[in-house]
Design a protein around this motif. Structure first.
Motif, PDB file in Angstrom:
ATOM      1  N   VAL A  35      25.543  51.708  18.690  1.00 29.97           N
ATOM      2  CA  VAL A  35      26.709  52.278  19.370  1.00 29.97           C
ATOM      3  C   VAL A  35      26.637  53.804  19.355  1.00 29.97           C
ATOM      4  CG1 VAL A  35      29.209  52.583  19.245  1.00 29.97           C
ATOM      5  CG2 VAL A  35      28.216  50.319  18.945  1.00 29.97           C
ATOM      6  N   PHE A  36      26.340  54.361  18.201  1.00 31.14           N
ATOM      7  CA  PHE A  36      26.255  55.823  18.075  1.00 31.14           C
ATOM      8  C   PHE A  36      25.162  56.389  18.974  1.00 31.14           C
ATOM      9  CE2 PHE A  36      24.475  59.641  16.142  1.00 31.14           C
ATOM     10  CZ  PHE A  36      25.606  60.414  15.965  1.00 31.14           C
ATOM     11  N   ARG A 290      35.423  55.436  20.834  1.00 29.12           N
ATOM     12  CA  ARG A 290      36.373  55.043  19.785  1.00 29.12           C
ATOM     13  C   ARG A 290      36.391  53.532  19.590  1.00 29.12           C
ATOM     14  NH1 ARG A 290      39.197  59.473  22.159  1.00 29.12           N
ATOM     15  NH2 ARG A 290      40.194  58.112  23.687  1.00 29.12           N
ATOM     16  N   PHE A 291      36.347  52.798  20.700  1.00 27.95           N
ATOM     17  CA  PHE A 291      36.318  51.346  20.599  1.00 27.95           C
ATOM     18  C   PHE A 291      35.050  50.876  19.906  1.00 27.95           C
ATOM     19  CE2 PHE A 291      34.819  47.292  22.368  1.00 27.95           C
ATOM     20  CZ  PHE A 291      35.859  46.455  21.988  1.00 27.95           C
ATOM     21  N   GLY A 292      33.919  51.507  20.272  1.00 30.34           N
ATOM     22  CA  GLY A 292      32.643  51.110  19.683  1.00 30.34           C
ATOM     23  C   GLY A 292      32.606  51.340  18.183  1.00 30.34           C
ATOM     24  N   PHE A 293      33.109  52.484  17.744  1.00 29.08           N
ATOM     25  CA  PHE A 293      33.101  52.773  16.311  1.00 29.08           C
ATOM     26  C   PHE A 293      34.104  51.898  15.553  1.00 29.08           C
ATOM     27  CE2 PHE A 293      31.045  56.787  17.574  1.00 29.08           C
ATOM     28  CZ  PHE A 293      29.953  56.729  16.718  1.00 29.08           C
ATOM     29  N   ALA A 297      33.000  49.550  12.600  1.00 25.99           N
ATOM     30  CA  ALA A 297      33.646  49.556  11.281  1.00 25.99           C
ATOM     31  C   ALA A 297      34.002  48.143  10.843  1.00 25.99           C
ATOM     32  CB  ALA A 297      34.897  50.427  11.331  1.00 25.99           C
ATOM     33  N   LEU A 298      34.478  47.324  11.787  1.00 27.78           N
ATOM     34  CA  LEU A 298      34.794  45.934  11.443  1.00 27.78           C
ATOM     35  C   LEU A 298      33.537  45.180  10.998  1.00 27.78           C
ATOM     36  CD1 LEU A 298      37.318  44.891  14.251  1.00 27.78           C
ATOM     37  CD2 LEU A 298      37.800  45.416  11.850  1.00 27.78           C
ATOM     38  N   ILE A 299      32.437  45.428  11.695  1.00 26.31           N
ATOM     39  CA  ILE A 299      31.179  44.769  11.317  1.00 26.31           C
ATOM     40  C   ILE A 299      30.730  45.248   9.947  1.00 26.31           C
ATOM     41  CG2 ILE A 299      28.746  44.496  11.946  1.00 26.31           C
ATOM     42  CD1 ILE A 299      29.566  44.772  14.856  1.00 26.31           C
ATOM     43  N   PHE A 300      30.922  46.541   9.658  1.00 25.89           N
ATOM     44  CA  PHE A 300      30.537  47.077   8.357  1.00 25.89           C
ATOM     45  C   PHE A 300      31.388  46.446   7.242  1.00 25.89           C
ATOM     46  CE2 PHE A 300      27.602  50.711   8.480  1.00 25.89           C
ATOM     47  CZ  PHE A 300      27.165  50.670   7.160  1.00 25.89           C
TER      48      PHE A 300
END
Length: 417
Positions: A35-36, A290-293, A297-300
């Motif tokens: 994503v980044f 913002r949506f991607g991060f 974060a949820l995946i992390f």
């Protein structure tokens, strides 16, 4: 044997459980990296577009509904006798105080003409100015010689001029268009079978095609270009213009100030800032970022849960081993360090592997999402950052299992020996 060596041997002995934990960390870090990388590459592309925008202000005549689209910009339809700009408007543009930020001006007169039953869009231009405001314009590589008509020769017998291959990085290499020469876009040249030296008849006049533009996916692909003054004579509209493209330095004077002054000086004209469309795309990109991060974060967090559950299961299965360590003199702190070291080892490997997998995924996914190949370079700083973040995240997830193992009562642990 050091505590780290013990932890490393434990990781090697429990390959299946450590692999399960490793997969969770790899997926989490790879998702964030991909994503980044995609967002960063797209932002770089937009920044490059803004830097190379060239024509970032479009001036057209304000003619109500008598309009048609040119490259995403609405311009007057010359099929109708609609009002046009004039060369006097160029002087008005030069008279405003913000003109010091205008680095190039490219006037155009555009109309449709018929050739062999095909309606062609023909633009009268000053070629040097066109290449200044549109830095993406390039001649095809095989345009190695420019054809001109020698005095006294029939226009059907063009002779080659001794001219080197064009270096379009230097505006001085752009040839001067004579009144009997045209340049063809890639699409129109393919449609009509035109090449350098071809003769084309427009409005009962014959013109020599001296070069073909490279395809760029924009409006220029489907157009013919001739000298502006010749175009005005053909249409019987001396001094008239369809639009004026301006390249302005917004770092010198803000865009809003330039547009305001131009609108005051040219009340009869419609003035559009092309930069606004690109910035709108950038705003959309920021929302996607913002949506991607958030998704990353949820995946992390999911990866942290996987690490925590795996380490809890490992601690339960290793009660006997912990009892032996305590029996031979290991303290609770030593047990804690061993568990945390195991987590750090797996997390570091997961972060490094996740970075490379995420980068590869970005390079594969980016063309599908954007329709263009984006540059996602290998970044050492990002690699280290991902490894550190993954290691910290893994350690935090392993904190509770490590504390549980360290607090295990020796007597309770020894019951399993």
């Amino acid at each position: 044997m050091t505590l780290f060596q013990i932890a490393l041997r434990n990781v090697k002995r429990r390959k299946s459980k450590m692999a399960f934990m490793l997969i969770g960390l790899v997926i989490a870090s790879a998702a964030v990296v991909s994503v980044f990388s995609i967002i960063t590459a797209m932002q770089s592309e937009i920044s490059a577009q803004l830097a190379d925008m060239g024509a970032n202000i479009i001036v057209t005549a304000d003619n109500g509904e008598l309009t048609f689209q040119y490259g995403g910009i609405t311009i007057p339809d010359l099929v109708y006798d609609a009002e046009s700009l004039t060369e006097a408007d160029l002087e008005m543009i030069g008279s405003v105080s913000a003109s010091t930020a205008i680095v190039a001006t490219a006037p155009r007169l555009i109309s449709t003409m018929v050739y062999e039953g095909n309606n062609l869009v023909v633009a009268g231009v000053h070629l040097e100015n066109e290449f200044i405001v549109k830095p993406w314009l390039r001649f095809q590589e095989d345009s190695s010689q420019i054809f001109v008509e020698a005095p006294g020769l029939n226009s059907e017998d063009p002779i080659p001029m001794d001219y080197q291959a064009l270096n379009l990085e230097r505006i001085t290499d752009v040839p001067q268009l004579t009144d009997k020469q045209v340049i063809a876009g890639a699409t129109v040249s393919s449609l009509l079978g035109l090449k350098e030296g071809s003769i084309i008849e427009l409005s009962d006049k014959r013109y020599t095609v001296i070069a073909i533009l490279e395809e760029n996916g924009l409006a220029e692909d489907s157009q013919l270009f001739m000298n502006l003054e010749e175009m005005q004579r053909i249409l019987g509209k001396p001094g008239e213009l369809t639009l004026i493209e301006l390249a302005a330095d917004f770092d010198r004077i803000p865009e809003e100030k330039i547009l305001t002054e131009l609108k005051t000086a040219l009340p009869h004209a419609s003035i559009s800032g092309v930069k606004q469309a690109v910035m709108g795309r950038n705003e959309l990109l920021n929302s996607l970022s913002r949506f991607g991060f958030f998704a990353g974060a949820l995946i992390f967090i999911t990866g942290m849960v996987v690490v925590m559950l795996t380490m809890f299961a490992s601690v339960r299965e290793r009660t006997r081993e912990i009892g032996i360590f305590r029996a031979i003199g290991f303290r609770g702190l030593h047990i804690f360090k061993i568990i945390i070291s195991e987590t750090l080892i797996v997390s570091t490997i997961g972060g490094a592997a996740g970075y490379h997998i995420g980068l590869a995924a970005a390079r594969i996914i980016a063309p599908t999402l954007t329709g263009a190949s984006l540059n996602s370079p290998w970044q050492f700083t990002l690699l280290i950052s991902v490894i550190i973040i993954t290691a910290i995240t893994g350690s935090l997830a392993g904190l509770a299992p490590a504390l549980k193992a360290a607090r295990l009562e020796p007597a309770e642990a020894l019951r399993f020996i």
